[in-house]
Motif scaffolding. Sequence first.
Motif, PDB file in Angstrom:
ATOM      1  N   LEU A   1      12.515 -11.518 -80.310  1.00 51.96           N
ATOM      2  CA  LEU A   1      13.451 -10.750 -81.130  1.00 51.96           C
ATOM      3  C   LEU A   1      13.728  -9.416 -80.445  1.00 51.96           C
ATOM      4  CD1 LEU A   1      14.965 -10.179 -83.816  1.00 51.96           C
ATOM      5  CD2 LEU A   1      12.778  -9.335 -84.707  1.00 51.96           C
ATOM      6  N   VAL A   2      14.990  -9.069 -80.331  1.00 49.63           N
ATOM      7  CA  VAL A   2      15.377  -7.826 -79.675  1.00 49.63           C
ATOM      8  C   VAL A   2      16.578  -7.243 -80.401  1.00 49.63           C
ATOM      9  CG1 VAL A   2      16.888  -8.966 -78.013  1.00 49.63           C
ATOM     10  CG2 VAL A   2      15.862  -6.768 -77.430  1.00 49.63           C
ATOM     11  N   GLN A   3      16.704  -5.933 -80.356  1.00 52.19           N
ATOM     12  CA  GLN A   3      17.867  -5.288 -80.969  1.00 52.19           C
ATOM     13  C   GLN A   3      19.079  -5.399 -80.047  1.00 52.19           C
ATOM     14  OE1 GLN A   3      16.710  -1.250 -81.973  1.00 52.19           O
ATOM     15  NE2 GLN A   3      16.131  -1.884 -84.037  1.00 52.19           N
ATOM     16  N   ALA A   4      20.250  -5.342 -80.644  1.00 53.74           N
ATOM     17  CA  ALA A   4      21.481  -5.362 -79.863  1.00 53.74           C
ATOM     18  C   ALA A   4      21.448  -4.249 -78.824  1.00 53.74           C
ATOM     19  CB  ALA A   4      22.690  -5.197 -80.770  1.00 53.74           C
TER      20      ALA A   4
ATOM     21  N   LYS B   1      23.809  -9.144 -77.338  1.00 54.75           N
ATOM     22  CA  LYS B   1      24.641  -9.043 -78.525  1.00 54.75           C
ATOM     23  C   LYS B   1      24.133 -10.023 -79.585  1.00 54.75           C
ATOM     24  CE  LYS B   1      28.696  -8.320 -75.560  1.00 54.75           C
ATOM     25  NZ  LYS B   1      30.060  -8.818 -75.210  1.00 54.75           N
ATOM     26  N   PRO B   2      24.418  -9.765 -80.843  1.00 55.13           N
ATOM     27  CA  PRO B   2      23.991 -10.709 -81.882  1.00 55.13           C
ATOM     28  C   PRO B   2      24.495 -12.135 -81.628  1.00 55.13           C
ATOM     29  CG  PRO B   2      24.636  -8.649 -82.892  1.00 55.13           C
ATOM     30  CD  PRO B   2      24.980  -8.529 -81.433  1.00 55.13           C
TER      31      PRO B   2
ATOM     32  N   THR C   1      16.560 -14.100 -80.468  1.00 60.32           N
ATOM     33  CA  THR C   1      17.227 -13.559 -81.646  1.00 60.32           C
ATOM     34  C   THR C   1      17.583 -12.108 -81.388  1.00 60.32           C
ATOM     35  OG1 THR C   1      15.966 -15.031 -83.099  1.00 60.32           O
ATOM     36  CG2 THR C   1      17.072 -13.148 -84.119  1.00 60.32           C
ATOM     37  N   VAL C   2      18.863 -11.791 -81.543  1.00 64.37           N
ATOM     38  CA  VAL C   2      19.348 -10.432 -81.316  1.00 64.37           C
ATOM     39  C   VAL C   2      19.815  -9.866 -82.650  1.00 64.37           C
ATOM     40  CG1 VAL C   2      20.910  -8.967 -80.000  1.00 64.37           C
ATOM     41  CG2 VAL C   2      20.076 -11.115 -79.007  1.00 64.37           C
ATOM     42  N   SER C   3      19.164  -8.804 -83.085  1.00 61.26           N
ATOM     43  CA  SER C   3      19.517  -8.196 -84.370  1.00 61.26           C
ATOM     44  C   SER C   3      20.547  -7.088 -84.175  1.00 61.26           C
ATOM     45  CB  SER C   3      18.266  -7.635 -85.038  1.00 61.26           C
ATOM     46  OG  SER C   3      17.711  -6.602 -84.253  1.00 61.26           O
ATOM     47  N   SER C   4      21.382  -6.925 -85.167  1.00 61.96           N
ATOM     48  CA  SER C   4      22.449  -5.904 -85.076  1.00 61.96           C
ATOM     49  C   SER C   4      21.989  -4.573 -85.635  1.00 61.96           C
ATOM     50  CB  SER C   4      23.681  -6.391 -85.828  1.00 61.96           C
ATOM     51  OG  SER C   4      23.351  -6.656 -87.171  1.00 61.96           O
TER      52      SER C   4
ATOM     53  N   THR D   1      22.329 -14.849 -79.930  1.00 62.95           N
ATOM     54  CA  THR D   1      21.242 -15.500 -80.648  1.00 62.95           C
ATOM     55  C   THR D   1      21.380 -17.017 -80.562  1.00 62.95           C
ATOM     56  OG1 THR D   1      20.952 -13.673 -82.195  1.00 62.95           O
ATOM     57  CG2 THR D   1      20.210 -15.847 -82.924  1.00 62.95           C
TER      58      THR D   1
ATOM     59  N   GLY E   1      19.600  -4.482 -76.175  1.00 61.20           N
ATOM     60  CA  GLY E   1      18.335  -4.610 -75.469  1.00 61.20           C
ATOM     61  C   GLY E   1      18.367  -5.685 -74.400  1.00 61.20           C
TER      62      GLY E   1
END
Length: 113
Positions: free
Chosen positions: A11-14, A84-85, A110-113, A88, A16
């Motif tokens: 899991l990574v933030q947008a 980018k989200p 998984t890329v979170s916004s 995912t 990243g």
Amino acid sequence: QVQLVESGGGLVQAGGSLRLSCVASGSGFGNMGWYRQAPGKQRELVATITRGGTTNYPDSVKGRFTISRDNAKNTVYLQMNSLKPEDTAVYYCNAYSILGNHWGQGTQVTVSS
């Protein structure tokens, strides 16, 4: 028997980055690559690399993702930057050998916004 084992998802933030790795058992692999499949969508190409290092990317990831390989280690990598989200998906490693076309079991990104 050829086996491909992926690692590095998460899991990574947008914005990243993540680096995926895939180790293949056996030897003599030709083209290797990464594909991804998001829920409800078909599996799509992310990147491919020939044994000599020639790469190919779709426009959706060009300039953000980089594929590389280490032939001595039968390993292919995918460096993913500026995520980018919409990136995912489950990411699958793929490799060709004289025994056929081989797939890994996949690793979730998984890329979170």
